[in-house]
Structure formats: C-alpha cells, structure tokens
Design a protein around this motif. Structure first.
Motif, PDB file in Angstrom:
ATOM      1  N   HIS A   1       0.777  -1.142   0.169  1.00 12.74           N
ATOM      2  CA  HIS A   1      -0.035   0.182  -0.150  1.00 12.74           C
ATOM      3  C   HIS A   1       1.084   1.127   0.154  1.00 12.74           C
ATOM      4  CE1 HIS A   1       0.508  -1.766   4.013  1.00 12.74           C
ATOM      5  NE2 HIS A   1       0.493  -0.478   4.504  1.00 12.74           N
ATOM      6  N   PHE A   2       2.135   1.121  -0.369  1.00 13.82           N
ATOM      7  CA  PHE A   2       3.022   2.219  -0.440  1.00 13.82           C
ATOM      8  C   PHE A   2       3.583   2.370  -1.788  1.00 13.82           C
ATOM      9  CE2 PHE A   2       3.269   1.712   4.244  1.00 13.82           C
ATOM     10  CZ  PHE A   2       3.331   3.072   4.765  1.00 13.82           C
ATOM     11  N   ASP A   3       3.476   3.530  -2.190  1.00 16.66           N
ATOM     12  CA  ASP A   3       4.142   3.875  -3.566  1.00 16.66           C
ATOM     13  C   ASP A   3       5.337   3.468  -3.714  1.00 16.66           C
ATOM     14  OD1 ASP A   3       4.606   5.126  -6.060  1.00 16.66           O
ATOM     15  OD2 ASP A   3       3.647   6.749  -5.598  1.00 16.66           O
ATOM     16  N   PRO A   4       5.475   2.394  -4.755  1.00 17.38           N
ATOM     17  CA  PRO A   4       6.956   2.044  -5.042  1.00 17.38           C
ATOM     18  C   PRO A   4       8.019   2.923  -5.578  1.00 17.38           C
ATOM     19  CG  PRO A   4       5.345   0.986  -6.750  1.00 17.38           C
ATOM     20  CD  PRO A   4       4.645   1.690  -5.557  1.00 17.38           C
ATOM     21  N   LYS A   5       7.411   4.004  -6.410  1.00 18.29           N
ATOM     22  CA  LYS A   5       8.115   5.085  -6.754  1.00 18.29           C
ATOM     23  C   LYS A   5       8.559   6.037  -5.673  1.00 18.29           C
ATOM     24  CE  LYS A   5       6.015   5.108 -11.385  1.00 18.29           C
ATOM     25  NZ  LYS A   5       5.086   5.605 -12.161  1.00 18.29           N
ATOM     26  N   ASP A   6       7.845   6.059  -4.701  1.00 19.24           N
ATOM     27  CA  ASP A   6       8.161   7.321  -3.456  1.00 19.24           C
ATOM     28  C   ASP A   6       7.513   6.314  -2.146  1.00 19.24           C
ATOM     29  OD1 ASP A   6       8.298   9.053  -1.533  1.00 19.24           O
ATOM     30  OD2 ASP A   6       7.873  10.559  -2.826  1.00 19.24           O
ATOM     31  N   PRO A   7       8.452   5.371  -1.585  1.00 16.83           N
ATOM     32  CA  PRO A   7       7.987   4.686  -0.572  1.00 16.83           C
ATOM     33  C   PRO A   7       7.445   5.366   0.915  1.00 16.83           C
ATOM     34  CG  PRO A   7       9.780   3.887  -1.363  1.00 16.83           C
ATOM     35  CD  PRO A   7       9.751   5.087  -2.056  1.00 16.83           C
ATOM     36  N   ALA A   8       7.515   6.657   0.703  1.00 15.18           N
ATOM     37  CA  ALA A   8       7.021   7.538   1.928  1.00 15.18           C
ATOM     38  C   ALA A   8       5.613   7.744   1.617  1.00 15.18           C
ATOM     39  CB  ALA A   8       7.793   8.763   2.025  1.00 15.18           C
ATOM     40  N   LEU A   9       5.251   7.668   0.384  1.00 16.64           N
ATOM     41  CA  LEU A   9       3.758   8.035   0.059  1.00 16.64           C
ATOM     42  C   LEU A   9       2.686   6.707  -0.042  1.00 16.64           C
ATOM     43  CD1 LEU A   9       4.144  10.517  -2.816  1.00 16.64           C
ATOM     44  CD2 LEU A   9       4.082  10.938  -0.463  1.00 16.64           C
ATOM     45  N   LEU A  10       1.484   6.880   0.328  1.00 10.45           N
ATOM     46  CA  LEU A  10       0.574   6.036   0.385  1.00 10.45           C
ATOM     47  C   LEU A  10       0.014   5.962  -0.779  1.00 10.45           C
ATOM     48  CD1 LEU A  10      -0.559   6.332   3.942  1.00 10.45           C
ATOM     49  CD2 LEU A  10       0.179   4.386   3.166  1.00 10.45           C
ATOM     50  N   ILE A  11      -0.431   4.752  -1.547  1.00  8.88           N
ATOM     51  CA  ILE A  11      -0.984   4.766  -2.647  1.00  8.88           C
ATOM     52  C   ILE A  11      -2.694   4.960  -2.425  1.00  8.88           C
ATOM     53  CG2 ILE A  11      -2.042   3.246  -4.756  1.00  8.88           C
ATOM     54  CD1 ILE A  11       0.329   1.412  -4.038  1.00  8.88           C
TER      55      ILE A  11
END
Length: 435
Positions: A113-123
């Motif tokens: 559920h985290f953005d693989p392009k920016d792991p700090a962000l939630l999808i």
C-alpha cells in the motif's frame, strides 16, 4: 509503534449469564429482525425521505463512521467464534491498542500500500472522479484492514487518511524533514487529538475526559480493578459497538447519490463498488446528525450483505452478532460493572422489556449502554457508565508518552481554529472537503 498483543480484561467479574442454550436463544431473540432492537424503518420508502429525517443525535453523521474507523484501528479478532467462550489473554489482537493508525500503516514501508516510486507516500486509488482506496484488478481493496471497505463512507474515510498522510509528507519535506517516522508521528498525533478533543468530547458526559486523562495505558486495568493484562480490554471492544445505534438507514452522500445503507434489492452504500458517482461529500455528512444513542438499531443492519460479513457465518443480523460476542468474551453485566465503578445502576423498571428473557437485572453490556444513554441523556451522549468506560479505556493510550504526543503538545497543521484540529480540518488538508 507497537506490535500486536493479546486482549485483556478491565474487570475481574463474573459473566452476565451462563453459557447456556436458553441464553443464546434470548440473545438471538433480542437481536433478530423485527425484534425489540429493530427500529423498523420502512425500507419501501424512497431512501431520500429516510435520509432527510432529522437524526436527533448530538453528534454529526460522520461520528458513527469515524468511531468504526477507530474501532478497526484498535481491534481485529478474526479467529474467535460467536458465542464460543474464548480467553482474551490467549487471543491475539491483530491491531495494536495504541491508536497509532496501524490499520493504515501496518509496519510501514515498503509494503503493497506504499507507492513503489516514492515509498514514503501511500497509494490512493481513483474511481474515475474522486479518490478511493487502492484496489486490485478484481476490485478488492488493498487497504491493510479490509473492514475499512465495508461501506462507501468507511472506504472514503480511509482514502481521506491516505491523502492526509501524503499531504503531511509533502508539507514536512518542504521544510526539510526526511524521516518517515516524523511523517507518521505528525499524522498520528493529529488523529489522536481528534479522538480526544472532538470524537470523545462529543460522545461522553461533560467532564468525563477531564477526570480520566491520568489513566495508565491499556493492559493495566481500570482503577481499583487490580486486573493486569497486555492489551485492549474486551469490555472496550464491546462498548465501541454502541456506534451501530447511531447509524441511519439511508444517506445522501452527494448531490447525485442517495441510497440505503444496505439493501438486498436496491442500490446501496456497501463498499467494494467503486464508480464515478460513488464518493462522499463530507460537508453533507458533517451538516447532518446521527441518530440518538438508544435501544433502536436501523433496519438494514439486521440483514448484513456478504461483503460486510466476509466470514459468511451466521447470524447475518449485526445486533445478534453484537450480543453473542458477550458470550465469546464472558463479559460482565452492565449492572456489575457500574457497581464496581460506583456508578448508579439502572432500575429493573428501566429494562422491563428484558424481564421475559431474565436479563433485566443482569444485562449484556452493549444493550445496557444503549439503554443507559436513552434513559439518562435521551440519547444525546453516552450515559455515566458508557462515558466513563469509553473515556478511561481510550484515553489510556493518549496519556502514554511512548505512543502519544506530550501533554503540552498542540496541533501544528493549518486549521479553522488555532491550536485545535478537527476532522473537517483533516478533510480540508486532504483535499476532499470541497467538491
């Protein structure tokens, strides 16, 4: 943040009744469709007429759904079975009891559920027009807690928290903060502020929270009980179900969609059905009132759809399930808990409808809390026992320095009122308030 623990007990008291066939039968009768708890809403009416009826409660409509969201953040028990006694000390709670949003974050990045392009962000998912929870190709929610997709309102609330987290990340990054722990802490502390200063403040009798803020964290029992434990008291898991009585049979969620909460025959507001018009106008729900807290539960909850009961086990009536859970945990009666805390006990006459079932003097806690609210406050807030039980068991985590903000902390994010923060402020920063 914390890790999963067992449940615990707040009171070393005997259960409200023996586990016996006649007790099971009585609870099933109380919680059945067209039974004593059924509000008997006319589901042949246009849902718009039901949605427009005055709510009568002191809380706004969002409060009931936020309470469900908080409950899902505190407790997940997929293995115990209704009416089959279980030992809470030997039962794993798959949520942490610290109000730390582990229902949103799990163990943190990296995860699905985290953005693989920016792991700090939630999808954040999209259903074409507005935000949604992220979904797999078959439409199944990818949220860490599947229950937050039970209704459109819960999935929209979860999506708002995803967007709120992402907003906080971008805001803190702009000021040079690069720590994910700092991002999550900022989100969690504002969430906890909402629970303490908006959600609980609107539900409990005046002064209750102020008298309860010095309590120890979960697992240490309530004052005077002497009962230690390691996690969430099962009495709180039961007490939080009072919110089922706040729900309406139908809602207008935006200017294009008004529907029953659940319906086997008509379009309804169950989760898992994304679409361009299936979004929540939070201003609409914030401006309407929940139903008062009383011995009356909206009719759609007596026939849960499979989506809201993924285990598929019987019964399908939510009030029956709430009542049978008392046998699972061997919960003390409302009268016994009130006596232990020195709180005036409802008279048997206030519970006369239970006399045929033999439960008027030893009443299941959930039913007792609804009756107490109805008798003492006309349903405006919880009564004295419900107020104290909810405040003291929920404020424990908010007083523990390892899991909550310092006592002198104040909200730091923009808000309508300085040094305060509400759900409406969260929705505004998440970008879901103005449609």
């Amino acid at each position: 943040m914390g890790t999963a623990t067992s449940y615990s007990r707040a009171f070393a008291l005997p259960p409200f009744a023996e586990h016996a066939p006649e007790v099971v039968a009585a609870l099933l009768e109380l919680g059945r469709a067209n039974g004593p708890l059924d509000a008997r809403d006319d589901l042949t009416m246009d849902p718009g007429l039901l949605a427009a009826e005055p709510g009568g409660g002191a809380q706004d409509t969002v409060s009931a759904f936020f309470g469900q969201f908080v409950s899902h953040d505190l407790s997940l028990d997929p293995r115990t079975r209704l009416a089959r006694p279980a030992d809470p000390f030997l039962t794993t709670n798959h949520r942490t009891p610290w109000l730390d949003l582990d229902s949103v974050y799990a163990a943190g990045p990296p995860a699905l559920h985290f953005d693989p392009k920016d792991p700090a962000l939630l999808i954040v998912g999209s259903n074409g027009q507005y935000e949604d929870v992220p979904r797999a190709p078959d439409g199944t929610t990818m949220t860490f807690d599947l229950r937050n997709d039970d209704t459109l309102m819960l999935s929209a609330l979860h999506a708002a928290f995803l967007r709120f987290h992402n907003h906080v990340v971008e805001r803190l990054r702009a000021s040079g903060v690069t720590s994910f722990a700092a991002y999550r802490r900022e989100v969690v502390w504002h969430y906890q502020w909402i629970i303490r200063h908006e959600y609980l403040a609107g539900l409990v009798e005046p002064g209750t929270c102020e008298r309860a803020t010095g309590l120890a964290p979960p697992g240490t029992g309530l004052p005077g009980t002497g009962l230690p434990g390691t996690g969430l008291p099962v009495e709180l898991q039961i007490a939080l179900r009072f919110g089922h009585a706040q729900l309406r049979p139908a809602y207008q969620v935006n200017n294009k969609l008004t529907a029953y909460l659940f319906s086997p025959d008509n379009p309804d507001l169950r989760g898992g059905c994304p679409g361009p018009d299936r979004y929540v106008d939070w201003r609409e729900l914030l401006a309407t009132n929940a139903r008062p807290i009383r011995r009356s539960v909206c009719t759609p909850l007596f026939r849960l759809p499979r989506h809201a009961n993924p285990a598929g086990d019987l019964p399908v009536s939510l009030p029956q399930r709430d009542l049978l859970r008392h046998l699972t945990w061997q919960i003390p009666s409302g009268q016994a808990i009130a006596t232990a805390l020195g709180i005036p006990v409802l008279a048997a006459a206030d519970l006369a409808e239970l006399q045929p079932y033999g439960l008027d003097r030893s009443t299941p806690l959930w039913y007792y809390l609804l009756a107490e609210a109805e008798v003492v406050t006309a349903g405006a807030t919880l009564g004295p026992l419900g107020s104290r039980l909810l405040a003291e068991t929920m404020l424990g985590p908010l007083a523990d320095p390892s899991h909550a903000a310092p006592a002198d902390w104040r909200p730091t994010l923009p808000s309508a009122t300085p040094n305060h923060f509400t759900l409406a402020d969260l929705f505004a920063l998440a970008g879901v308030l103005d449609r």
